[in-house]
Design a protein around this motif. Structure first.
Motif, short mmCIF file in Angstrom:
data_model
loop_
_atom_site.label_atom_id
_atom_site.label_comp_id
_atom_site.label_asym_id
_atom_site.label_seq_id
_atom_site.Cartn_x
_atom_site.Cartn_y
_atom_site.Cartn_z
N TYR A 1 42.20 30.64 72.76
CA TYR A 1 42.78 29.83 71.44
C TYR A 1 41.61 28.93 71.06
CZ TYR A 1 47.56 31.06 72.96
OH TYR A 1 48.50 31.78 73.42
N GLU A 2 40.84 29.46 69.80
CA GLU A 2 39.68 28.84 69.57
C GLU A 2 39.69 27.53 68.94
OE1 GLU A 2 37.88 32.33 68.05
OE2 GLU A 2 37.00 32.79 70.10
N ALA A 3 38.42 26.69 68.84
CA ALA A 3 38.22 25.54 68.20
C ALA A 3 39.71 24.68 67.77
CB ALA A 3 37.63 26.08 66.79
N VAL A 4 40.44 24.52 68.96
CA VAL A 4 41.32 23.71 68.80
C VAL A 4 41.07 22.40 69.16
CG1 VAL A 4 43.57 22.91 70.11
CG2 VAL A 4 42.79 25.28 70.15
N ASP A 5 41.79 21.19 68.42
CA ASP A 5 41.40 19.83 68.47
C ASP A 5 41.19 19.38 69.86
OD1 ASP A 5 41.55 19.28 65.98
OD2 ASP A 5 43.84 18.46 65.83
N THR B 1 38.04 25.21 73.28
CA THR B 1 38.73 26.64 73.12
C THR B 1 39.34 26.77 74.57
OG1 THR B 1 37.08 27.47 71.68
CG2 THR B 1 38.23 29.08 73.35
N LEU B 2 40.58 27.02 74.43
CA LEU B 2 41.53 27.25 75.68
C LEU B 2 41.47 28.81 76.05
CD1 LEU B 2 43.75 26.35 77.79
CD2 LEU B 2 45.57 27.06 75.87
N ARG B 3 41.10 29.08 77.21
CA ARG B 3 41.15 30.33 77.46
C ARG B 3 42.22 30.64 78.62
NH1 ARG B 3 36.69 32.30 75.28
NH2 ARG B 3 34.63 31.40 75.77
#
Ligand code: VG1
Ligand code: CO
Length: 541
Positions: A415-419, A492-494
């Motif tokens: 989940y890229e470039a999340v706040d 970014t959440l992995r």
């Protein structure tokens, strides 16, 4: 010259060096501050030899000129610089070792997009050829927060394109061939005559995608010139400052053309790609994708077939989120197996201490003790050498491996470039839940252990905390949540998910379907959709 400056507060290196937008690096003295912080932390650089090179992205040449002038003023004795400012990350690592340099400065943001509005990066590698350990990067960050002056010579720019020597304020500058030493090293490890025979066979063809990045010249020399592969087999081989506007990230999402070819009715026998700085690899067969975790396991199981490793390997290591496929090989072969945090810097001590020979990460990185970085083309040659010995297709090699060891179904959702705040909240809530997770059963799966991974380096005793939240289930399945340390916008959440399958009847299923229940459990535990505000991941590999 001594120039006054004031500190920036954001020069903390991440998983692999300092990475920011090009525009940030172009702010007054931004790069100079970081480079001087390196010199300030390592007084021994005075009088030393350093290797300099980068992945050729936008700002590479400007950065190298600044580093040359600063190295001269900081009394470095000698710089060896790759021609045109180019050195792949593994080639730089090799040169540091070969020339017994005190270290090297590598300019790269690896798989991140390039160009004027893209990313840039810088990292320091130590005399073993590997990325600086955390203790040093922490010190450099500290120095960058209080810096008030830097040293710089006022020389005219060095011609980076012409091989030869010059001198600046008593410092020797040698522009050297960027490819030949690395190509020679590869010839010492692999059976080039055997691979040459394989690729010459009429029923064998390959496609290597250099992604308009640094491996172009290396692939041209090694695959075409030394192994006789046809020029059309190497695509996107001219390095471009903006990588043609694409992400130079060798995965199913970003190597589009290659993936299309490999999953067509006229698919080549073998396909591969490497990333911006040449340290990652993706391996494909005709209508077959090899997960990086499987690739590492298969390499370990077949290392004895490769000249450079035929006398045996001392052990293996994988990063914590990497699937446990290699652990099964290690167990069967009686090898030591280590689990490290994400990032190549954690393998360095294990390699230096000869506790391991091979190591890898799920993020398309594999490598060995031949250098102290992961190595894209090395992995490609390793696979070609396996195929040349076994005379089997990629698909057969993979299927036979599963038959022998079982299959670790594995996926990563990014989940890229999340706040940043949203990801902070997700992790805070997850951490708060951790103590009660172990022992609970979610959707018929029992969690046996849940923690935030702490690594105790067995060689130097250093401790690294907060390396990723993991939930391990009774049957060995795992769900891992980690925050990326290489991104340059937002957070970014992995999410990493793994399930082991021993039933051969279930080896050819769809990965996302097999892992669906674990993916649901992951969302249930971490409330990913709610916290990120995203329904689906941006990249699934
Ligand atoms: C990513 C990968 C990690 C890899 C790192 C550097 O880091 O997950 O496995 O070592 O990139 O690779 P992160 O923190 O974003 O997950 V490279 O090819 O940029 O030198
Ligand atoms: Co890379």
């Amino acid at each position: 010259m001594l120039i006054e400056t004031s500190p920036y507060n954001d020069q903390k290196p991440g998983t692999s060096g300092l990475r920011k937008k090009v525009t940030r690096f172009q702010e007054p003295n931004y790069l100079n501050n970081f480079v001087q912080s390196i010199f300030d932390c390592l007084p021994e650089l005075k009088g030393s030899t350093l290797i300099i090179g980068g992945d050729g992205r936008y700002y590479n040449r400007d950065a190298i000129q600044i580093i040359i002038s600063m190295a001269a003023a900081n009394q470095v004795t000698k710089l060896l610089i790759g021609q045109s400012g180019i050195l792949s990350t593994p080639a730089a690592s090799h040169l540091i070792r070969k020339h017994s340099a005190l270290g090297g400065i590598i300019l790269s943001a690896s798989h991140n997009p390039g160009g004027e509005n893209g990313d840039f990066g810088i990292k320091f590698n130590a005399s073993n050829g590997g990325p600086a350990p955390e203790s040093l990067t922490d010190e450099i960050f500290k120095a960058s927060q209080t810096i008030n002056t830097f040293h710089i010579a006022s020389n005219s720019p060095v011609d980076l394109d012409v091989i030869g020597n010059t001198e600046i304020e008593g410092m020797q500058v040698a522009i050297i061939d960027a490819v030949v030493d690395y190509a020679d090293l590869m010839e010492t490890l692999f059976d080039f005559p055997k691979i040459r025979n394989l690729v010459a066979k009429p029923d064998f063809n390959l496609c290597f995608d250099a992604m308009s990045a640094v491996t172009g010249p290396y692939a041209t020399e090694i695959l075409q010139n030394r192994l006789g592969v046809s020029p059309e087999s190497v695509i996107r081989k001219v390095p471009l400052e903006d990588f043609g506007g694409d992400h130079p990230d060798p995965n199913l999402a970003h190597a589009e053309e290659l993936v299309k070819r490999m999953f067509s009715s006229t698919a080549p026998t073998f396909g591969a790609a490497s990333d911006g700085d040449g340290d990652r690899n993706m391996i494909l067969g005709a209508n077959c994708y090899v997960t990086p975790s499987d690739s590492l396991a298969i390499m370990a199981a077949n290392a004895h077939l490769i000249p450079g490793y035929k006398t045996g390997i001392s052990g293996v290591a994988r990063s914590m989120p990497t699937s446990q496929a290699v652990d099964r090989v290690a167990e069967a072969l009686g090898l030591n197996a280590y689990e490290t945090p994400t990032g190549w810097k954690f393998f360095g001590n294990l390699l230096d201490d000869d506790r391991i020979t091979l190591c890898g990460e799920e993020s398309f990185g594999t490598g060995s003790d031949h250098v102290r970085e992961k190595d894209g083309l090395w992995a490609v040659l390793f696979w070609l050498n396996i195929l040349a010995v076994k005379q089997q297709s990629v698909k057969s090699v993979v299927s036979n491996h599963w038959l022998q060891f079982g299959r670790n179904y594995y996926t990563r959702h990014d989940y890229e470039a999340v706040d940043i705040e949203r990801v902070d909240n997700l992790f805070n809530s997850l951490e708060a839940k951790l103590p009660e997770l172990a022992g609970t059963t979610v959707a018929r799966r029992k969690i046996s252990m849940a923690d935030n991974f702490t690594y105790h380096d067995p060689v130097d005793g250093s401790v690294s905390t907060g390396q990723g939240v993991r939930c391990v289930f009774e049957d060995g399945a795992r769900i891992i949540f980690r925050r990326s340390g290489t991104g340059t916008s937002g957070a970014t959440l992995r999410l990493y998910v793994e399930h082991f399958e021993s039933d051969p009847e279930r080896f050819e299923l769809d990965t996302q379907e097999v892992l669906e229940d674990l993916l649901d459990i992951a969302d249930n535990i971490a409330q990913i959709k709610t916290f990120t505000g995203r329904d689906v991941a941006d990249v699934v590999t």
